[in-house]
Structures are given as C-alpha cells and as structure tokens.
Write a protein that holds these residues in place. Structure first.
Motif, PDB file in Angstrom:
ATOM      1  N   GLY A  10       0.647  -1.168  -0.004  1.00 18.32           N
ATOM      2  CA  GLY A  10       0.114  -0.006   0.097  1.00 18.32           C
ATOM      3  C   GLY A  10       0.971   1.105   0.004  1.00 18.32           C
ATOM      4  O   GLY A  10       0.393   2.490   0.067  1.00 18.32           O
ATOM      5  N   PHE A  11       2.149   1.179  -0.162  1.00 19.35           N
ATOM      6  CA  PHE A  11       3.174   2.416   0.080  1.00 19.35           C
ATOM      7  C   PHE A  11       3.346   2.679  -1.380  1.00 19.35           C
ATOM      8  O   PHE A  11       4.568   2.735  -1.606  1.00 19.35           O
ATOM      9  CB  PHE A  11       4.269   2.152   0.832  1.00 19.35           C
ATOM     10  N   ASP A  12       2.553   3.281  -2.226  1.00 17.88           N
ATOM     11  CA  ASP A  12       2.648   3.355  -3.689  1.00 17.88           C
ATOM     12  C   ASP A  12       3.629   4.563  -3.834  1.00 17.88           C
ATOM     13  O   ASP A  12       4.771   4.387  -4.517  1.00 17.88           O
ATOM     14  CB  ASP A  12       1.432   3.551  -4.319  1.00 17.88           C
ATOM     15  N   ASP A  13       3.628   5.768  -3.050  1.00 17.20           N
ATOM     16  CA  ASP A  13       4.384   6.922  -3.345  1.00 17.20           C
ATOM     17  C   ASP A  13       5.818   6.352  -2.776  1.00 17.20           C
ATOM     18  O   ASP A  13       6.751   6.649  -3.788  1.00 17.20           O
ATOM     19  CB  ASP A  13       4.087   7.889  -2.724  1.00 17.20           C
ATOM     20  N   VAL A  14       5.989   5.804  -1.835  1.00 18.73           N
ATOM     21  CA  VAL A  14       7.303   5.366  -1.561  1.00 18.73           C
ATOM     22  C   VAL A  14       7.963   4.283  -2.349  1.00 18.73           C
ATOM     23  O   VAL A  14       9.305   4.460  -2.908  1.00 18.73           O
ATOM     24  CB  VAL A  14       7.251   4.893  -0.143  1.00 18.73           C
ATOM     25  N   ARG A  15       7.380   3.379  -2.694  1.00 20.44           N
ATOM     26  CA  ARG A  15       7.629   2.226  -3.605  1.00 20.44           C
ATOM     27  C   ARG A  15       8.104   3.076  -5.248  1.00 20.44           C
ATOM     28  O   ARG A  15       9.129   2.676  -5.631  1.00 20.44           O
ATOM     29  CB  ARG A  15       6.677   1.201  -3.856  1.00 20.44           C
ATOM     30  N   ASN A  50      21.529  17.965 -12.885  1.00 19.72           N
ATOM     31  CA  ASN A  50      21.987  18.115 -11.636  1.00 19.72           C
ATOM     32  C   ASN A  50      20.843  18.135 -10.635  1.00 19.72           C
ATOM     33  O   ASN A  50      21.118  17.580  -9.624  1.00 19.72           O
ATOM     34  CB  ASN A  50      22.936  19.250 -11.791  1.00 19.72           C
ATOM     35  N   THR A  51      19.917  18.865 -10.829  1.00 22.76           N
ATOM     36  CA  THR A  51      18.677  19.067 -10.018  1.00 22.76           C
ATOM     37  C   THR A  51      18.019  17.662  -9.651  1.00 22.76           C
ATOM     38  O   THR A  51      17.610  17.400  -8.659  1.00 22.76           O
ATOM     39  CB  THR A  51      17.618  20.037 -10.584  1.00 22.76           C
ATOM     40  N   VAL A  52      17.760  16.877 -10.769  1.00 24.66           N
ATOM     41  CA  VAL A  52      17.298  15.626 -10.703  1.00 24.66           C
ATOM     42  C   VAL A  52      18.166  14.767  -9.607  1.00 24.66           C
ATOM     43  O   VAL A  52      17.665  14.072  -8.888  1.00 24.66           O
ATOM     44  CB  VAL A  52      16.808  14.986 -12.028  1.00 24.66           C
ATOM     45  N   GLU A  53      19.363  14.696  -9.988  1.00 23.70           N
ATOM     46  CA  GLU A  53      20.292  14.033  -9.310  1.00 23.70           C
ATOM     47  C   GLU A  53      20.112  14.269  -7.668  1.00 23.70           C
ATOM     48  O   GLU A  53      20.235  13.272  -6.892  1.00 23.70           O
ATOM     49  CB  GLU A  53      21.749  13.857  -9.718  1.00 23.70           C
ATOM     50  N   ARG A  54      20.211  15.620  -7.472  1.00 29.14           N
ATOM     51  CA  ARG A  54      20.177  15.991  -5.920  1.00 29.14           C
ATOM     52  C   ARG A  54      19.206  15.642  -5.322  1.00 29.14           C
ATOM     53  O   ARG A  54      19.110  15.058  -4.309  1.00 29.14           O
ATOM     54  CB  ARG A  54      20.423  17.686  -5.870  1.00 29.14           C
ATOM     55  N   GLY A  55      17.976  15.971  -5.960  1.00 31.52           N
ATOM     56  CA  GLY A  55      16.676  15.775  -5.570  1.00 31.52           C
ATOM     57  C   GLY A  55      16.479  14.145  -5.174  1.00 31.52           C
ATOM     58  O   GLY A  55      16.136  13.813  -4.223  1.00 31.52           O
ATOM     59  N   LEU A  56      16.821  13.313  -6.166  1.00 34.83           N
ATOM     60  CA  LEU A  56      16.694  11.834  -5.695  1.00 34.83           C
ATOM     61  C   LEU A  56      17.646  11.486  -4.771  1.00 34.83           C
ATOM     62  O   LEU A  56      17.410  10.492  -3.941  1.00 34.83           O
ATOM     63  CB  LEU A  56      16.914  10.990  -7.009  1.00 34.83           C
ATOM     64  N   ALA A  57      18.901  12.082  -4.465  1.00 36.12           N
ATOM     65  CA  ALA A  57      19.595  11.802  -3.603  1.00 36.12           C
ATOM     66  C   ALA A  57      19.094  12.187  -2.326  1.00 36.12           C
ATOM     67  O   ALA A  57      19.328  11.512  -1.130  1.00 36.12           O
ATOM     68  CB  ALA A  57      21.074  12.336  -3.751  1.00 36.12           C
ATOM     69  N   GLU A  58      18.520  13.157  -2.175  1.00 31.23           N
ATOM     70  CA  GLU A  58      18.049  13.764  -0.935  1.00 31.23           C
ATOM     71  C   GLU A  58      16.795  12.797  -0.508  1.00 31.23           C
ATOM     72  O   GLU A  58      16.612  12.549   0.763  1.00 31.23           O
ATOM     73  CB  GLU A  58      17.246  15.141  -0.949  1.00 31.23           C
ATOM     74  N   ILE A  59      15.691  12.316  -1.465  1.00 26.77           N
ATOM     75  CA  ILE A  59      14.871  11.320  -1.140  1.00 26.77           C
ATOM     76  C   ILE A  59      15.569  10.048  -0.697  1.00 26.77           C
ATOM     77  O   ILE A  59      15.056   9.493   0.379  1.00 26.77           O
ATOM     78  CB  ILE A  59      13.952  11.117  -2.494  1.00 26.77           C
ATOM     79  N   GLU A  60      16.477   9.751  -1.171  1.00 24.54           N
ATOM     80  CA  GLU A  60      17.038   8.392  -0.763  1.00 24.54           C
ATOM     81  C   GLU A  60      17.804   8.571   0.419  1.00 24.54           C
ATOM     82  O   GLU A  60      17.680   7.560   1.359  1.00 24.54           O
ATOM     83  CB  GLU A  60      18.135   7.770  -2.027  1.00 24.54           C
ATOM     84  N   ALA A  61      18.461   9.613   0.703  1.00 25.34           N
ATOM     85  CA  ALA A  61      18.902   9.781   1.981  1.00 25.34           C
ATOM     86  C   ALA A  61      17.912   9.820   3.072  1.00 25.34           C
ATOM     87  O   ALA A  61      17.864   9.165   4.404  1.00 25.34           O
ATOM     88  CB  ALA A  61      19.845  11.112   2.053  1.00 25.34           C
ATOM     89  N   LEU A  62      16.699  10.281   2.855  1.00 27.08           N
ATOM     90  CA  LEU A  62      15.622  10.194   3.842  1.00 27.08           C
ATOM     91  C   LEU A  62      15.251   8.795   4.357  1.00 27.08           C
ATOM     92  O   LEU A  62      14.771   8.396   5.215  1.00 27.08           O
ATOM     93  CB  LEU A  62      14.523  11.127   3.272  1.00 27.08           C
ATOM     94  N   MET A  63      14.978   8.211   2.989  1.00 30.51           N
ATOM     95  CA  MET A  63      14.613   6.982   3.119  1.00 30.51           C
ATOM     96  C   MET A  63      15.306   5.849   3.929  1.00 30.51           C
ATOM     97  O   MET A  63      15.008   5.130   4.651  1.00 30.51           O
ATOM     98  CB  MET A  63      14.175   6.252   1.771  1.00 30.51           C
ATOM     99  N   LEU A  64      16.582   6.172   3.515  1.00 25.73           N
ATOM    100  CA  LEU A  64      17.608   5.349   4.271  1.00 25.73           C
ATOM    101  C   LEU A  64      17.723   5.583   5.721  1.00 25.73           C
ATOM    102  O   LEU A  64      17.642   4.628   6.583  1.00 25.73           O
ATOM    103  CB  LEU A  64      19.026   5.609   3.770  1.00 25.73           C
ATOM    104  N   ALA A  65      17.280   7.174   5.910  1.00 25.45           N
ATOM    105  CA  ALA A  65      17.606   7.274   7.627  1.00 25.45           C
ATOM    106  C   ALA A  65      16.133   6.765   8.210  1.00 25.45           C
ATOM    107  O   ALA A  65      16.233   6.459   9.530  1.00 25.45           O
ATOM    108  CB  ALA A  65      17.606   8.982   7.483  1.00 25.45           C
ATOM    109  N   GLN A  66      15.044   6.588   7.602  1.00 23.30           N
ATOM    110  CA  GLN A  66      13.718   6.322   7.978  1.00 23.30           C
ATOM    111  C   GLN A  66      13.814   4.588   7.989  1.00 23.30           C
ATOM    112  O   GLN A  66      12.850   3.820   8.561  1.00 23.30           O
ATOM    113  CB  GLN A  66      12.751   6.711   7.381  1.00 23.30           C
ATOM    114  N   GLY A  67      14.790   3.979   7.395  1.00 20.92           N
ATOM    115  CA  GLY A  67      14.781   2.449   7.511  1.00 20.92           C
ATOM    116  C   GLY A  67      14.095   1.883   6.205  1.00 20.92           C
ATOM    117  O   GLY A  67      13.864   0.605   6.252  1.00 20.92           O
ATOM    118  N   VAL A  68      13.888   2.705   5.284  1.00 20.65           N
ATOM    119  CA  VAL A  68      13.176   2.184   4.174  1.00 20.65           C
ATOM    120  C   VAL A  68      13.975   1.603   2.787  1.00 20.65           C
ATOM    121  O   VAL A  68      15.013   2.248   2.735  1.00 20.65           O
ATOM    122  CB  VAL A  68      12.194   3.436   3.524  1.00 20.65           C
ATOM    123  N   ARG A  69      13.572   0.499   2.605  1.00 23.73           N
ATOM    124  CA  ARG A  69      14.518  -0.271   1.695  1.00 23.73           C
ATOM    125  C   ARG A  69      13.561  -0.810   0.413  1.00 23.73           C
ATOM    126  O   ARG A  69      12.436  -1.182   0.396  1.00 23.73           O
ATOM    127  CB  ARG A  69      15.161  -1.471   2.075  1.00 23.73           C
TER     128      ARG A  69
END
Length: 69
Positions: A10-15, A50-69
């Motif tokens: 059910g986590f469509d946005d996260v997935r 560059n903007t896309v890369e930075r944005g995706l890196a920020e999202i990935e860092a947040l997810m990793l910090a929250q334990g999302v895999r």
C-alpha cells in the motif's frame, strides 16, 4: 499503482520513489529523463540533470534514514 500486496504494502508513493531511484542509478540520469532532457524547452540540460540527481539523492537519504528499503 495502488497495489496492496506483500511486495507493495500500500505504499505506492514510497515504492515509486525507490523504483525511480534504482532506475535512474541503473540507466543514468540522461537516459532516465529520456525525451524530457532532449526537449527544446529545456535550455540548460546539465542544470536539469543536476537538480534531478540532487533531488533523488535527498529522497534516498531520507528513506535510508527512516529504514525504508
């Protein structure tokens, strides 16, 4: 997607974000952006990439910090 099974839970946005991060990493930014980056409306293609890369890196860092895999 709206899939509520064991793989999606059910986590469509996260997935979707995780799929996008993985696909961009595998394909490379220019290829992942596809026709968007080749549009004549995009005047600074490297800035967009560059903007896309930075944005995706920020999202990935947040997810990793929250334990999302």
């Amino acid at each position: 997607m709206a899939l509520d099974d064991d793989e999606h839970a059910g986590f469509d946005d996260v997935r979707s974000a995780l799929i996008g991060i993985a696909e961009r990493r595998e394909a490379g930014t220019a290829r992942w952006l596809g026709s968007t980056i080749s549009s004549g409306l995009v005047t600074d293609k490297q800035a967009l990439a560059n903007t896309v890369e930075r944005g995706l890196a920020e999202i990935e860092a947040l997810m990793l910090a929250q334990g999302v895999r």
